[in-house]
Write a protein that holds these residues in place. Structure first.
Motif, PDB file in Angstrom:
ATOM      1  N   LYS A  14       0.868  -1.237  -0.089  1.00 44.63           N
ATOM      2  CA  LYS A  14      -0.025  -0.058   0.041  1.00 44.63           C
ATOM      3  C   LYS A  14       0.735   1.182   0.020  1.00 44.63           C
ATOM      4  O   LYS A  14       0.785   2.373  -0.619  1.00 44.63           O
ATOM      5  N   LEU A  17       2.191   1.963  -3.569  1.00 43.99           N
ATOM      6  CA  LEU A  17       1.173   2.407  -4.295  1.00 43.99           C
ATOM      7  C   LEU A  17       0.978   3.836  -3.911  1.00 43.99           C
ATOM      8  O   LEU A  17       0.818   4.679  -4.923  1.00 43.99           O
ATOM      9  N   ALA A  18       0.961   4.382  -2.829  1.00 44.30           N
ATOM     10  CA  ALA A  18       0.687   5.566  -2.363  1.00 44.30           C
ATOM     11  C   ALA A  18       2.027   6.424  -2.757  1.00 44.30           C
ATOM     12  O   ALA A  18       1.856   7.471  -3.456  1.00 44.30           O
ATOM     13  N   GLU A  20       3.615   5.834  -5.562  1.00 48.19           N
ATOM     14  CA  GLU A  20       3.734   5.900  -7.007  1.00 48.19           C
ATOM     15  C   GLU A  20       2.491   7.199  -7.520  1.00 48.19           C
ATOM     16  O   GLU A  20       2.982   7.783  -8.176  1.00 48.19           O
ATOM     17  N   SER A  21       1.639   7.061  -6.763  1.00 46.44           N
ATOM     18  CA  SER A  21       0.470   8.061  -6.960  1.00 46.44           C
ATOM     19  C   SER A  21       0.864   9.526  -6.864  1.00 46.44           C
ATOM     20  O   SER A  21       0.684  10.411  -7.580  1.00 46.44           O
ATOM     21  N   LYS A  23       3.785  10.481  -6.848  1.00 42.31           N
ATOM     22  CA  LYS A  23       4.953  10.823  -7.668  1.00 42.31           C
ATOM     23  C   LYS A  23       4.187  11.234  -9.033  1.00 42.31           C
ATOM     24  O   LYS A  23       4.556  12.342  -9.625  1.00 42.31           O
ATOM     25  N   ARG A  24       3.238  10.791  -9.458  1.00 44.27           N
ATOM     26  CA  ARG A  24       2.432  10.980 -10.552  1.00 44.27           C
ATOM     27  C   ARG A  24       1.652  12.153 -10.317  1.00 44.27           C
ATOM     28  O   ARG A  24       1.593  13.205 -11.436  1.00 44.27           O
ATOM     29  N   LEU A  25       1.103  12.527  -9.357  1.00 39.44           N
ATOM     30  CA  LEU A  25       0.563  13.933  -9.011  1.00 39.44           C
ATOM     31  C   LEU A  25       1.629  15.092  -8.871  1.00 39.44           C
ATOM     32  O   LEU A  25       1.153  16.082  -9.467  1.00 39.44           O
ATOM     33  N   THR A  28       2.311  15.591 -12.622  1.00 37.36           N
ATOM     34  CA  THR A  28       1.016  16.398 -13.233  1.00 37.36           C
ATOM     35  C   THR A  28       1.031  17.916 -12.730  1.00 37.36           C
ATOM     36  O   THR A  28       0.737  18.681 -13.860  1.00 37.36           O
TER      37      THR A  28
END
Length: 163
Positions: A14, A17-18, A20-21, A23-25, A28
């Motif tokens: 978990k 995943l957090a 990675e999320s 990092k994408r934010l 963006t």
């Protein structure tokens, strides 16, 4: 002990995943900031003040040279005395001009063909949403449910562009 190790493995997944999320934010947000920084000067950008920038965060200038962190863009600015419809995006400007040229309150389904769109339900609803946004920002008034007219306080309809 095995239960704790299983729980640790689950929590580690978990956490990954957090991360990675997040990092994408961040990517963006950097992309949006770069795009906003390169926007044409004619398009108004209103940044919401979110306090001082965090480390590694870029600052973008908005109206009147004010430097703020960009969180969102307000494409339809709130009407203020002296503002003319030319500060609006073209779709909104066209709507304001049609409403201004109408002899009285007008319905969304009457506006749609006048701005060059097919009189389909989706286009009418999209136009209705734009009309509501223009009312929220002080550019137009909703005389009665579904009837749109010029706002008495707005120069959008009483200024030189609208006669």
């Amino acid at each position: 002990m095995e239960e704790l190790e299983a729980e640790l493995a689950q929590l580690s997944g978990k956490l990954e995943l957090a991360r990675e999320s997040l990092k994408r934010l961040r990517i963006t947000r950097e992309t949006v900031t770069e795009v906003l920084a390169e926007m044409e000067p004619e398009m108004p950008v209103v940044a919401v003040d979110a306090g001082p920038p965090r480390s590694g965060e870029r600052v973008v200038s908005a109206y009147a040279g004010a430097e703020r962190r960009v969180i969102g863009v307000l494409t339809v600015p709130n009407w203020q005395p002296g503002m003319m419809p030319d500060v609006l995006p073209s779709a909104y400007r066209d709507i304001v001009e049609v409403v201004a040229d109408a002899p009285g309150p007008i319905r969304a389904k009457q506006i749609v063909p006048r701005i060059g769109l097919p009189a389909e339900t989706g286009k009418i609803e999209g136009t209705r949403a734009k009309l509501k946004r223009l009312v929220e920002r002080g550019w137009l008034d909703e005389e009665a449910p579904g009837l749109w007219a010029c706002s008495p306080s707005s120069t959008a309809c009483s200024g030189s562009c609208c006669g």
